[in-house]
Scaffold this motif. Sequence first.
Motif, PDB file in Angstrom:
ATOM      1  N   THR A 146       7.531  -0.502   0.483  1.00  0.00           N
ATOM      2  CA  THR A 146       6.279  -0.105  -0.124  1.00  0.00           C
ATOM      3  C   THR A 146       6.405   1.236  -0.846  1.00  0.00           C
ATOM      4  O   THR A 146       7.354   1.998  -0.609  1.00  0.00           O
ATOM      5  CB  THR A 146       5.183  -0.031   0.963  1.00  0.00           C
ATOM      6  N   ASP A 147       5.448   1.535  -1.729  1.00  0.00           N
ATOM      7  CA  ASP A 147       5.450   2.795  -2.470  1.00  0.00           C
ATOM      8  C   ASP A 147       4.754   3.914  -1.707  1.00  0.00           C
ATOM      9  O   ASP A 147       5.019   5.099  -1.943  1.00  0.00           O
ATOM     10  CB  ASP A 147       4.747   2.626  -3.821  1.00  0.00           C
ATOM     11  N   LYS A 189       8.580  -2.555   4.950  1.00  0.00           N
ATOM     12  CA  LYS A 189       7.624  -3.150   4.015  1.00  0.00           C
ATOM     13  C   LYS A 189       8.030  -2.966   2.558  1.00  0.00           C
ATOM     14  O   LYS A 189       7.397  -3.560   1.668  1.00  0.00           O
ATOM     15  CB  LYS A 189       6.233  -2.530   4.228  1.00  0.00           C
ATOM     16  N   ASP A 238      -7.452  -1.873  -0.248  1.00  0.00           N
ATOM     17  CA  ASP A 238      -8.063  -2.860  -1.128  1.00  0.00           C
ATOM     18  C   ASP A 238      -8.644  -2.097  -2.312  1.00  0.00           C
ATOM     19  O   ASP A 238      -9.490  -1.214  -2.138  1.00  0.00           O
ATOM     20  CB  ASP A 238      -9.166  -3.615  -0.383  1.00  0.00           C
ATOM     21  N   CYS A 239      -8.220  -2.426  -3.517  1.00  0.00           N
ATOM     22  CA  CYS A 239      -8.693  -1.711  -4.709  1.00  0.00           C
ATOM     23  C   CYS A 239     -10.217  -1.710  -4.792  1.00  0.00           C
ATOM     24  O   CYS A 239     -10.828  -0.723  -5.215  1.00  0.00           O
ATOM     25  CB  CYS A 239      -8.105  -2.330  -5.974  1.00  0.00           C
ATOM     26  N   LYS A 265      -1.888   0.908  -9.506  1.00  0.00           N
ATOM     27  CA  LYS A 265      -1.689  -0.156  -8.510  1.00  0.00           C
ATOM     28  C   LYS A 265      -0.314  -0.138  -7.845  1.00  0.00           C
ATOM     29  O   LYS A 265       0.382  -1.147  -7.762  1.00  0.00           O
ATOM     30  CB  LYS A 265      -1.955  -1.525  -9.144  1.00  0.00           C
ATOM     31  N   ILE A 266       0.085   1.039  -7.347  1.00  0.00           N
ATOM     32  CA  ILE A 266       1.303   1.077  -6.544  1.00  0.00           C
ATOM     33  C   ILE A 266       1.025   0.355  -5.228  1.00  0.00           C
ATOM     34  O   ILE A 266      -0.128   0.219  -4.806  1.00  0.00           O
ATOM     35  CB  ILE A 266       1.781   2.520  -6.286  1.00  0.00           C
ATOM     36  N   SER A 267       2.058  -0.086  -4.562  1.00  0.00           N
ATOM     37  CA  SER A 267       1.877  -0.778  -3.285  1.00  0.00           C
ATOM     38  C   SER A 267       1.666   0.237  -2.166  1.00  0.00           C
ATOM     39  O   SER A 267       2.229   1.333  -2.186  1.00  0.00           O
ATOM     40  CB  SER A 267       3.101  -1.643  -2.979  1.00  0.00           C
ATOM     41  N   THR A 310       0.901   0.583   2.270  1.00  0.00           N
ATOM     42  CA  THR A 310       0.882  -0.040   3.596  1.00  0.00           C
ATOM     43  C   THR A 310       0.079   0.825   4.558  1.00  0.00           C
ATOM     44  O   THR A 310       0.267   2.046   4.611  1.00  0.00           O
ATOM     45  CB  THR A 310       2.315  -0.205   4.136  1.00  0.00           C
ATOM     46  N   CYS A 312       7.018   7.904  -7.486  1.00  0.00           N
ATOM     47  CA  CYS A 312       5.650   7.689  -7.968  1.00  0.00           C
ATOM     48  C   CYS A 312       5.091   8.961  -8.605  1.00  0.00           C
ATOM     49  O   CYS A 312       4.383   8.898  -9.617  1.00  0.00           O
ATOM     50  CB  CYS A 312       4.752   7.233  -6.825  1.00  0.00           C
TER      51      CYS A 312
END
Length: 272
Positions: A109-110, A107, A137-138, A186-188, A190, A158
């Motif tokens: 992702t972070d 992914k 979801d924020c 807003k890091i990604s 999963t 991060c």
Amino acid sequence: MKVSIVTVVYNNVSMVADAIESVLNQDYPDLEYILIDGASTDGTTELVRMYQNRITRVISEKDEGLYDAINKGIRMCSGDIIGLLHSDDFYPNNKVVSSFVKAFEEKNTDAVYGDLVYVDKEDTQKVIRYWQSGEFDCESFYKGWMPPHPALFIKKECYLKYGVYDTRFKSAADYELTLRILLKNKISATYLPIVMASMRTGGKSNSSLRNRLMANIEDYKAWKINDLQPKFYTRFMKPLSKIPQYFHGITQEKLELVYATSNSYKNNEVEV
């Protein structure tokens, strides 16, 4: 990808071995394990010493509390991904690390997070609560959501970019960190719909009404210091959101299935 796992312990000789064994038994080869002992006096230090040759680094010295010790461990990590496993928690099987590494790789992702079960302090096969995280979801933060911390794994970059744990907090530094990196910056992230950690009941922030009220105050402070504005109901939704976790309806047979299929996230095979 290299993975670093950090365990912090102080006077927990009766439980820390489960945490240690669950890390050492992981099937992922490129794994660094760092254990920070706050100069325990109950035999924990001696027990940890029995694992000295299998743990990458062990530090036993006084610290300024839980989050200070965690920060000390994070700064020692050389892995690409960092996870935290407290001394009374444990990984439910030996595929947890390889499962989340696969997600990081696929992914790009972070962060990766999953589900967590609260288990009885004495009988760890007895599930008290099932924390099913759900997709990130924020907006969910405003409704009281946060990822379960022992089931959250974050890239080291991060921490370097956004900072480690704020030691001004007594019990909500983990909540503040997730707000800071997931909502504010807003890091990604999963989500893996699998059980990635087991936690014994009896955590500090939930051990009494007074502690729960203090934690609620700290939760509000976490929003303010990040210049974030919660909704008027956010402070109340966070404890209320835990109620459904007690009505999980999960049988021992199904729990064993979830544990056994912890690398099946890709096809969403596990449903609870």
